[in-house]
Design an enzyme around this catalytic site. Sequence first.
Site, mmCIF file in Angstrom:
data_model
loop_
_atom_site.group_PDB
_atom_site.id
_atom_site.type_symbol
_atom_site.label_atom_id
_atom_site.label_comp_id
_atom_site.label_asym_id
_atom_site.label_seq_id
_atom_site.Cartn_x
_atom_site.Cartn_y
_atom_site.Cartn_z
ATOM 1 N N TYR A 198 -9.141 -7.211 1.081
ATOM 2 C CA TYR A 198 -8.369 -7.659 -0.076
ATOM 3 C C TYR A 198 -7.339 -8.667 0.405
ATOM 4 O O TYR A 198 -6.511 -8.354 1.260
ATOM 5 C CB TYR A 198 -7.660 -6.476 -0.753
ATOM 6 C CG TYR A 198 -6.904 -6.889 -1.995
ATOM 7 C CD1 TYR A 198 -7.586 -7.295 -3.140
ATOM 8 C CD2 TYR A 198 -5.512 -6.892 -2.033
ATOM 9 C CE1 TYR A 198 -6.898 -7.686 -4.280
ATOM 10 C CE2 TYR A 198 -4.822 -7.285 -3.171
ATOM 11 C CZ TYR A 198 -5.526 -7.683 -4.293
ATOM 12 O OH TYR A 198 -4.850 -8.076 -5.432
ATOM 13 N N ASP A 202 -3.946 -12.882 7.570
ATOM 14 C CA ASP A 202 -3.265 -12.365 6.385
ATOM 15 C C ASP A 202 -2.423 -11.179 6.856
ATOM 16 O O ASP A 202 -2.948 -10.093 7.100
ATOM 17 C CB ASP A 202 -4.291 -11.937 5.334
ATOM 18 C CG ASP A 202 -3.627 -11.324 4.098
ATOM 19 O OD1 ASP A 202 -2.407 -11.071 4.141
ATOM 20 O OD2 ASP A 202 -4.337 -11.100 3.104
ATOM 21 N N LYS A 243 5.058 -9.364 0.495
ATOM 22 C CA LYS A 243 5.559 -7.982 0.378
ATOM 23 C C LYS A 243 6.934 -7.801 1.009
ATOM 24 O O LYS A 243 7.927 -8.215 0.463
ATOM 25 C CB LYS A 243 4.534 -7.025 0.982
ATOM 26 C CG LYS A 243 3.161 -7.194 0.309
ATOM 27 C CD LYS A 243 2.520 -5.918 -0.077
ATOM 28 C CE LYS A 243 1.138 -6.167 -0.630
ATOM 29 N NZ LYS A 243 0.652 -5.197 -1.542
HETATM 30 C C1 LIG Z 1 -3.573 -7.972 2.665
HETATM 31 C C2 LIG Z 1 -3.088 -8.499 1.349
HETATM 32 N N1 LIG Z 1 -3.079 -9.824 1.122
HETATM 33 C C3 LIG Z 1 -2.634 -10.343 -0.031
HETATM 34 C C4 LIG Z 1 -2.191 -9.526 -1.034
HETATM 35 C C5 LIG Z 1 -1.712 -10.121 -2.343
HETATM 36 O O1 LIG Z 1 -0.336 -9.977 -2.444
HETATM 37 P P1 LIG Z 1 0.357 -10.009 -3.896
HETATM 38 O O2 LIG Z 1 0.020 -8.732 -4.579
HETATM 39 O O3 LIG Z 1 1.821 -10.162 -3.598
HETATM 40 O O4 LIG Z 1 -0.196 -11.204 -4.618
HETATM 41 C C6 LIG Z 1 -2.177 -8.139 -0.857
HETATM 42 C C7 LIG Z 1 -1.707 -7.233 -1.935
HETATM 43 O O5 LIG Z 1 -1.858 -6.048 -1.914
HETATM 44 C C8 LIG Z 1 -2.656 -7.607 0.362
HETATM 45 O O6 LIG Z 1 -2.702 -6.283 0.549
#
Ligand SMILES: Cc1ncc(COP(=O)(O)O)c(C=O)c1O
Length: 444
Positions: free
Chosen positions: A142, A244, A271
Amino acid sequence: MSQNRKSEELYKQACEVLPGGISRNIIYRKPFPNYAASASGCYISDIDGTKRIDFANNMAALIHGHAHPEVVEAVIQQVQKGTAFTLASEIEVRYAQLLTSRVKDFEKIRFVNSGTEAVMTMIKASRAFTGRPKIAKAEGTYHGTYDFAEVSQTASPANWGDINEPKSVPVAYGTPQGVLDDVVIFPYNDIERTIAILDRHAEQIACVIIDPVPHRVGLLQGTNEFILAIYNWTRKNGALLVFDEVVTFRVNYGGAQENYPVTPDITALGKMIGGGFPVGAIAGRTDVLKVLDLRQPDLKFPHSGTFSANPVTMTAGFKTMELIDRNAILKLNILTDTAISQIQEVIRQLDVPVSITGAGSMFRFHLMPVPPTTYREAYQTIEVRTLINELFDYLYFNENILMINTLTCMFSTAMTQKEIDKLTEGLFRAFKALKPKLEELQKK
Ligand SMILES: Cc1ncc(COP(=O)(O)O)c(C=O)c1O
């Protein structure tokens, strides 16, 4: 459900105005979600008066738990001075200095408003830098909801195809075929297959995206050998290695990337660096991020955002990251290790087929005796999903414990041995009550 009467009533009203009655799927639970009233430290209270220990921390976003007094005070002062301007602000520069000094390879940083936006910006910067169209990502990961980044996040046995060439599976109906064609899917931690797959698209791949501990794959740690193999492949083939670390930046002082012998060209953040407010950022090599530099005569990637680097987020993030220094991370990780050891002991005592994966201040339960090593192994059938929901509900309603709905815990510095003991005892009762079902599941 009478003890949740207020939430039930509010959800009825919500369904009149919000699709499904909610604004983010993760908070939904059958038959209706609870509504938060307030939260402080590691405790959260709902409008029906129940107080729970919060091990979800808004999906890993709150490293100090809720409403840390120093963060609150700094934010109040900033809010009184204004919340967003059509001017730059000093705190954005100070915060950029703080984060770039934290990680040696963060030479430059650009702030955005969410993890999704960070990953999207990282992908677009990679394309702009390399002039190539495709990205490669692991099956099941994700990375937020950008079209390209979400491909194969929900791949299932019905559609994932041959492991030697996993299919690019859309998440949303209507995803254009062109998007799927430009996303190359590989199996996480499987060096041989991944390199063979990447080789088939070598000249077209702009970047390979790696989450070093991908939650949806199973919260499995990327192996040294795997990350190194991908890094070497990108060096040989003119692609970028991008991480990421929206979630995993909490793993070490300098993110999970500190665990590896190589560094990514760009890292997406989000986050926890927002200190409780919406945020995202990309950080990395100066020459790569030059694609965003509007002073260049041939600007390759024009980019903007109304609330990017707004002073409220920058202030909350600055204070939060100042407080989570090397020592605080170490303490938090040790506390998490203590929790895992206590829980492992419970699993042993009860002899239940449950295992744990994770890193740093995060861990996840799997309803199998040996931890999974791949997305396809960790994949949850309907039966597994149903029992996970049952365990979640047991902990939520009987033990007043809130986790992420995959049975994942994200610790905060607000936690102490007291909360860990409550978690351990709660899990003991939950596993004991559901032991027959856990054992039955293994036979299926
Ligand atoms: C690994 C990862 N990347 C990107 C995101 C996306 O972040 P956001 O919810 O702030 O758009 C998340 C969200 O849970 C995530 O877990």
